[in-house]
Design a protein around this motif. Structure first.
Motif: not given
Length: 582
Positions: A324-326, A343-344, A360-361, A368-369
């Motif tokens: 769970f990525v905020p 990302g880059h 996102f990755e 994705l929150f």
């Protein structure tokens, strides 16, 4: 009348001829209406002698001889065991096992013809004296009682082999009797029938006093549905209390628990507190939304708990085993937002000294929150829309297209429809993220939940100080102030207020004077609180006669309890009464 559909096993460990003769005689006497099976632990016999014996007594063809090791005794209605010794029973006399007759053979000589003649007579008597009719009646009545029970009944021996399984057990578990009888309980039911509470796993061969007699457990039925059942266990014992197996009566309480939750709503839901009907609806909606995979938009004022709702949706969903990525869209500078999300590559811009994966990755296969999505700049809204439509993007400075499987949950405290009207938010993005909208009511619209939340936050705060929950309470006057306040900061502000009061309060009762000044100033009625700096020695009391009278009335004249309500010591209350109230 010969009973039909009766299965009889004629078995012998050492004498195959005896079991063959008995089975043949049973078939001839019943006219084929009885299913008679012959089994032996020894397949060696004189075929020619046996053929002559069959012909002499008009027994027809020699039946097929089965191996005793491959025969399941539980599937028969009667077992007739033929022995030339005083052997013990060949299987335990367990409930659900067929009755067993032991015929001891006493003939002499290698030919055993005298034994075989005795078998012919006994087999004929078995049919002619009404024994099988009685067996059919007994079996019919026993099955009728067992099958009429609403409770599921399952029983197994010490090797966990199931020998009893009634109709209610079939209905609750989804398994047919034929699928489970004679099989290991653990092999039939995924995750074990008794879950982690299986006494045979913990104890090997439990005795009467070692079994958990009653408990609830989650069961996965044949169709994959999770059900909650309550079980009662009863050990099966033989002579000298020797354990033989276990019988369990169980009942499906899944629907009962669901109805109970509807009738008596829980005030707590995975860390969220609320008995207000809108919060109860919210709890139910979270459970439903978690089962799906579509985007969710959480709407609510600041401090209402939008990230907590998003986290709950994730952790109740099939994606719970992934991240769970905020991301707070309003807290990241615009020039860094694209790199943060996508990302880059190394060298993509000054300071990009290494390759970096974006949010996102990191959220691949998870959730994705996007908090405060209303603050997302328009150029970034276009790039976000592409990811939502195609599930693809490129890192900053990269050319490789990356595919991700991410569930999007967005949140905002803004009116996105108004932002769309003003051209500040893309309409196509709005409809892409607002498939399932969830609105969290502000705290001022659910006043009944304020005491629950205040007590909850107080208990949590006391844990950090090493105190017990009962070591401190909130006075009725302080609670009334909390209820009257409008809470522009919502739940977060209430939590901060309780932590503030806990620091200020030096007694076991949180009084109005311990609350933040901002809350006291906003009250509709004026309340005078002593704000005199503390000095050494006795602090002057600033009580009103009305407040003291009210406290005494509420406590029925108990001065100790009244003093606690007023946030003062009992001695201080006595001094005040002596000076001011005659």
């Amino acid at each position: 009348m010969n009973p039909k559909n009766i299965k009889i096993l004629f078995a012998s460990k050492k004498i195959p001829e005896a079991s063959l003769v008995a089975a043949a005689k049973a078939l001839s006497v019943s006219g084929g209406e009885v299913n008679a099976i012959a089994a032996s632990g020894n397949s060696s016999f004189d075929v020619q002698k046996l053929k002559s014996f069959f012909k002499e007594h008009s027994l027809g063809e020699i039946p097929q001889l089965h191996s005793m090791e491959q025969v399941d005794f539980h599937t028969f209605d009667l077992v007739v065991y033929l022995s030339d010794t005083d052997e013990l029973d060949i299987y335990p006399r367990l409930p659900g096992n067929p009755p067993m007759l032991t015929w001891k053979l006493d003939g002499k000589g290698d030919s055993r013809e005298e034994d075989l003649r005795q078998i012919l007579e006994r087999t004929h008597d078995l049919f002619s004296h009404g024994y099988l009719d009685a067996l059919v009646t007994y079996k019919r009545h026993g099955d009728l009682v067992l099958e009429s029970l609403n409770e599921g009944i399952i029983a197994h021996d010490l090797k966990r082999r199931i020998f009893l399984f009634n109709r209610a057990a079939e209905r609750i578990t989804g398994f047919n009797k034929e699928e489970v009888l004679g099989k290991d309980c653990h092999e039939v039911f995924p995750g074990k029938f008794c879950g982690e509470k299986c006494s045979f796993c913990r104890l090997g061969t439990p005795g009467l006093d070692e079994l958990d007699k009653e408990y609830s457990v989650s069961l996965v039925s044949k169709d994959g549905k999770k059900r909650t059942i309550t079980m009662n266990l009863f050990p099966i014992e033989g002579p000298n209390k020797k354990p033989l197996g276990v019988v369990a009566a169980f009942r499906d309480i899944t629907e009962e628990l669901r109805l109970r939750r509807l009738l008596t709503p829980s005030t707590s839901f995975h860390g969220m507190i609320g008995k207000d009907p809108r919060m109860q609806d919210l709890f139910a909606l979270i459970e439903d939304v978690a089962k799906s995979n579509v985007p969710v938009l959480i709407l609510g004022e600041s401090g209402t708990g939008k990230e907590l709702v998003a986290s709950l949706i994730h952790h109740l969903s099939p994606r719970k085993d992934h991240l769970f990525v905020p991301v707070n869209c309003g807290a990241i500078p615009e020039n860094l937002l694209e790199s943060e999300l996508f990302g880059h590559e190394k060298g993509a811009f000054t300071g990009a000294i290494r390759e970096k994966r974006g949010r996102f990755e990191l959220a691949h296969k998870g959730t994705l929150f996007l908090d405060e999505i209303g603050d997302l700049p328009l150029p970034m809204q276009v790039k976000l829309l592409r990811v939502l439509q195609n599930g693809t993007f490129e890192r900053v400075g990269g050319e490789k297209t990356i595919n991700v499987d991410v569930r999007i949950i967005a949140a905002t405290n803004k009116d996105l429809k108004e932002a769309v009207r003003k051209g500040e938010f893309r309409e196509d993005l709005y409809y892409r993220i607002c498939v399932l909208p969830i609105t969290i009511p502000p705290l001022r619209e659910r006043k009944e939940d304020i005491p629950l939340l205040a007590i909850h936050f107080l208990k949590d705060a006391l844990k950090t100080t090493g105190k017990r929950p009962e070591d401190m309470v909130i006075s009725p006057e302080a609670m009334a102030i909390l209820r009257d306040y409008d809470w522009p900061g919502n739940v977060r502000e209430l939590q901060n207020a309780i932590q503030y009061a806990l620091v200020r309060c030096k007694t076991r009762v949180i009084a109005p004077e311990h609350l933040p000044a901002s809350i006291l100033k906003s009250k509709s009625r004026v309340i005078e609180i002593d704000r005199t700096p503390r000095t050494r020695g006795r602090r002057p009391l600033n009580l009103s006669p009305e407040a003291v009278k009210e406290a005494l009335i509420k406590t029925g004249g108990n001065k100790k309890q009244a003093a606690s309500l007023l946030g003062i010591s009992r001695a201080s209350l006595y001094r005040y009464l002596q000076k001011n109230m005659h």
